[in-house]
Design a protein around this motif. Structure first.
Motif, PDB file in Angstrom:
ATOM      1  N   ARG A 251      24.614  36.108  58.183  1.00 38.11           N
ATOM      2  CA  ARG A 251      25.634  35.088  58.436  1.00 38.11           C
ATOM      3  C   ARG A 251      26.954  35.485  57.768  1.00 38.11           C
ATOM      4  O   ARG A 251      28.028  35.300  58.340  1.00 38.11           O
ATOM      5  CB  ARG A 251      25.140  33.740  57.915  1.00 38.11           C
ATOM      6  CG  ARG A 251      26.054  32.599  58.188  1.00 38.11           C
ATOM      7  CD  ARG A 251      25.482  31.327  57.523  1.00 38.11           C
ATOM      8  NE  ARG A 251      25.921  30.179  58.234  1.00 38.11           N
ATOM      9  CZ  ARG A 251      25.260  29.552  59.188  1.00 38.11           C
ATOM     10  NH1 ARG A 251      24.078  29.965  59.547  1.00 38.11           N
ATOM     11  NH2 ARG A 251      25.759  28.497  59.782  1.00 38.11           N
ATOM     12  N   ARG A 252      26.875  36.044  56.567  1.00 40.51           N
ATOM     13  CA  ARG A 252      28.084  36.486  55.850  1.00 40.51           C
ATOM     14  C   ARG A 252      28.829  37.558  56.650  1.00 40.51           C
ATOM     15  O   ARG A 252      30.048  37.502  56.793  1.00 40.51           O
ATOM     16  CB  ARG A 252      27.709  37.026  54.475  1.00 40.51           C
ATOM     17  CG  ARG A 252      28.901  37.560  53.731  1.00 40.51           C
ATOM     18  CD  ARG A 252      28.548  38.101  52.369  1.00 40.51           C
ATOM     19  NE  ARG A 252      29.623  38.996  51.957  1.00 40.51           N
ATOM     20  CZ  ARG A 252      29.461  40.037  51.185  1.00 40.51           C
ATOM     21  NH1 ARG A 252      28.282  40.330  50.701  1.00 40.51           N
ATOM     22  NH2 ARG A 252      30.477  40.795  50.866  1.00 40.51           N
ATOM     23  N   ILE A 253      28.099  38.526  57.183  1.00 40.70           N
ATOM     24  CA  ILE A 253      28.723  39.580  57.984  1.00 40.70           C
ATOM     25  C   ILE A 253      29.399  38.967  59.208  1.00 40.70           C
ATOM     26  O   ILE A 253      30.556  39.269  59.519  1.00 40.70           O
ATOM     27  CB  ILE A 253      27.690  40.635  58.430  1.00 40.70           C
ATOM     28  CG1 ILE A 253      27.161  41.411  57.226  1.00 40.70           C
ATOM     29  CG2 ILE A 253      28.291  41.592  59.452  1.00 40.70           C
ATOM     30  CD1 ILE A 253      26.009  42.333  57.549  1.00 40.70           C
ATOM     31  N   ILE A 254      28.673  38.095  59.880  1.00 38.60           N
ATOM     32  CA  ILE A 254      29.205  37.472  61.093  1.00 38.60           C
ATOM     33  C   ILE A 254      30.509  36.733  60.795  1.00 38.60           C
ATOM     34  O   ILE A 254      31.502  36.874  61.513  1.00 38.60           O
ATOM     35  CB  ILE A 254      28.164  36.516  61.713  1.00 38.60           C
ATOM     36  CG1 ILE A 254      27.003  37.323  62.286  1.00 38.60           C
ATOM     37  CG2 ILE A 254      28.791  35.630  62.772  1.00 38.60           C
ATOM     38  CD1 ILE A 254      25.804  36.502  62.684  1.00 38.60           C
ATOM     39  N   LEU A 255      30.514  35.940  59.734  1.00 36.47           N
ATOM     40  CA  LEU A 255      31.712  35.170  59.412  1.00 36.47           C
ATOM     41  C   LEU A 255      32.865  36.058  58.965  1.00 36.47           C
ATOM     42  O   LEU A 255      34.029  35.751  59.237  1.00 36.47           O
ATOM     43  CB  LEU A 255      31.386  34.108  58.361  1.00 36.47           C
ATOM     44  CG  LEU A 255      30.402  33.028  58.841  1.00 36.47           C
ATOM     45  CD1 LEU A 255      30.044  32.085  57.699  1.00 36.47           C
ATOM     46  CD2 LEU A 255      30.940  32.270  60.041  1.00 36.47           C
ATOM     47  N   ASP A 256      32.561  37.165  58.312  1.00 36.40           N
ATOM     48  CA  ASP A 256      33.621  38.088  57.880  1.00 36.40           C
ATOM     49  C   ASP A 256      34.265  38.827  59.049  1.00 36.40           C
ATOM     50  O   ASP A 256      35.470  39.080  59.030  1.00 36.40           O
ATOM     51  CB  ASP A 256      33.076  39.107  56.871  1.00 36.40           C
ATOM     52  CG  ASP A 256      32.854  38.507  55.490  1.00 36.40           C
ATOM     53  OD1 ASP A 256      33.295  37.364  55.246  1.00 36.40           O
ATOM     54  OD2 ASP A 256      32.238  39.184  54.648  1.00 36.40           O
ATOM     55  N   ILE A 257      33.493  39.182  60.053  1.00 36.94           N
ATOM     56  CA  ILE A 257      34.058  39.939  61.183  1.00 36.94           C
ATOM     57  C   ILE A 257      34.502  39.045  62.341  1.00 36.94           C
ATOM     58  O   ILE A 257      35.175  39.506  63.252  1.00 36.94           O
ATOM     59  CB  ILE A 257      33.074  41.019  61.696  1.00 36.94           C
ATOM     60  CG1 ILE A 257      31.828  40.389  62.330  1.00 36.94           C
ATOM     61  CG2 ILE A 257      32.713  41.998  60.598  1.00 36.94           C
ATOM     62  CD1 ILE A 257      30.924  41.376  63.045  1.00 36.94           C
ATOM     63  N   TYR A 258      34.160  37.773  62.283  1.00 36.36           N
ATOM     64  CA  TYR A 258      34.442  36.831  63.368  1.00 36.36           C
ATOM     65  C   TYR A 258      35.896  36.876  63.866  1.00 36.36           C
ATOM     66  O   TYR A 258      36.126  36.931  65.067  1.00 36.36           O
ATOM     67  CB  TYR A 258      34.064  35.421  62.906  1.00 36.36           C
ATOM     68  CG  TYR A 258      34.165  34.365  63.974  1.00 36.36           C
ATOM     69  CD1 TYR A 258      33.090  34.091  64.806  1.00 36.36           C
ATOM     70  CD2 TYR A 258      35.325  33.620  64.145  1.00 36.36           C
ATOM     71  CE1 TYR A 258      33.164  33.112  65.776  1.00 36.36           C
ATOM     72  CE2 TYR A 258      35.419  32.642  65.106  1.00 36.36           C
ATOM     73  CZ  TYR A 258      34.338  32.390  65.923  1.00 36.36           C
ATOM     74  OH  TYR A 258      34.432  31.429  66.891  1.00 36.36           O
TER      75      TYR A 258
ATOM     76  N   LEU B  88      25.054  30.525  68.555  1.00 33.71           N
ATOM     77  CA  LEU B  88      23.956  30.839  67.635  1.00 33.71           C
ATOM     78  C   LEU B  88      24.054  30.056  66.333  1.00 33.71           C
ATOM     79  O   LEU B  88      23.042  29.621  65.793  1.00 33.71           O
ATOM     80  CB  LEU B  88      23.930  32.336  67.340  1.00 33.71           C
ATOM     81  CG  LEU B  88      23.526  33.238  68.495  1.00 33.71           C
ATOM     82  CD1 LEU B  88      23.761  34.697  68.144  1.00 33.71           C
ATOM     83  CD2 LEU B  88      22.085  33.001  68.878  1.00 33.71           C
ATOM     84  N   LEU B  89      25.262  29.870  65.827  1.00 33.90           N
ATOM     85  CA  LEU B  89      25.417  29.142  64.574  1.00 33.90           C
ATOM     86  C   LEU B  89      25.082  27.662  64.729  1.00 33.90           C
ATOM     87  O   LEU B  89      24.662  27.014  63.784  1.00 33.90           O
ATOM     88  CB  LEU B  89      26.833  29.329  64.024  1.00 33.90           C
ATOM     89  CG  LEU B  89      27.159  30.745  63.524  1.00 33.90           C
ATOM     90  CD1 LEU B  89      28.606  30.820  63.074  1.00 33.90           C
ATOM     91  CD2 LEU B  89      26.217  31.183  62.418  1.00 33.90           C
TER      92      LEU B  89
END
Length: 70
Positions: free
Chosen positions: A45-52, A66-67
């Motif tokens: 989730r951290r990766i996803i939010l950082d690259i979003y 997905l979230l």
């Protein structure tokens, strides 16, 4: 991803998860080996939010979907 150095850079930014590979296409020997980075759960989730912010609208829509599920 066919470029191991890109996967290694991702792993250096997010120092968790696993680098897996190389995976070779047995039926396509002319293709480059593939590599992947696996992360699960809250760390993913951290990766996803950082690259979003850098993703296209189609990928953002899928992530939003997905979230909502999790």
């Amino acid at each position: 991803m066919c470029d191991k150095d890109v996967i290694e850079k991702l792993h250096s930014i997010f120092p968790f998860g696993n680098i897996r590979g190389p995976y070779i296409h047995k039926s396509k020997p002319h293709c480059k080996p593939r590599w992947r980075f696996d992360a699960f759960g809250p760390k993913c989730r951290r990766i996803i939010l950082d690259i979003y912010p850098f993703l296209c609208s189609r990928r953002k829509a899928r992530i939003d979907e997905l979230l909502e599920i999790s």
